[in-house]
Design a protein around this motif. Structure first.
Motif: not given
Ligand code: SF4
Ligand code: SF4
Length: 81
Positions: A4-5, A10-12, A26-27, A32-34
């Motif tokens: 999980l994130i 930082t949305n890099c 992107m969540g 996010e990781i499914d």
């Protein structure tokens, strides 16, 4: 176990192209990781590729998605079938 994130992300965008299973997206606020797609990279690589490239090291094992290596390999095989 899926990964999980955390909200330290930082949305890099560095992890997204590294995932062999396109499990990262992107969540609402950060990536996010499914868990249905994350195999800890079992089946494709020796180490979780996203963890290796994440600058703030905000990708961790998800305690709510514990799986054995065999289960992860089965998941990977099903994704690639
Ligand atoms: Fe994708 Fe591997 Fe990271 Fe899971 S551990 S999200 S499969 S790169
Ligand atoms: Fe977020 Fe780390 Fe992925 Fe960058 S590499 S988007 S900080 S989880």
């Amino acid at each position: 176990m899926a990964l999980l994130i955390t909200d330290d992300c930082t949305n890099c965008d560095a992890c997204v192209p590294e995932c062999p299973n396109t499990a990262i997206s992107m969540g609402d606020e950060y990536y996010e990781i499914d868990p249905e797609k994350c195999t800890e990279c079992v089946g494709a690589f020796d180490e979780p590729q996203c963890m290796e490239v994440c600058p703030p090291e905000c990708i961790l094992p998800d305690p709510e998605h514990k799986e054995t290596r065999t289960q992860l390999q089965t998941k990977f095989n099903a994704l690639k079938a």
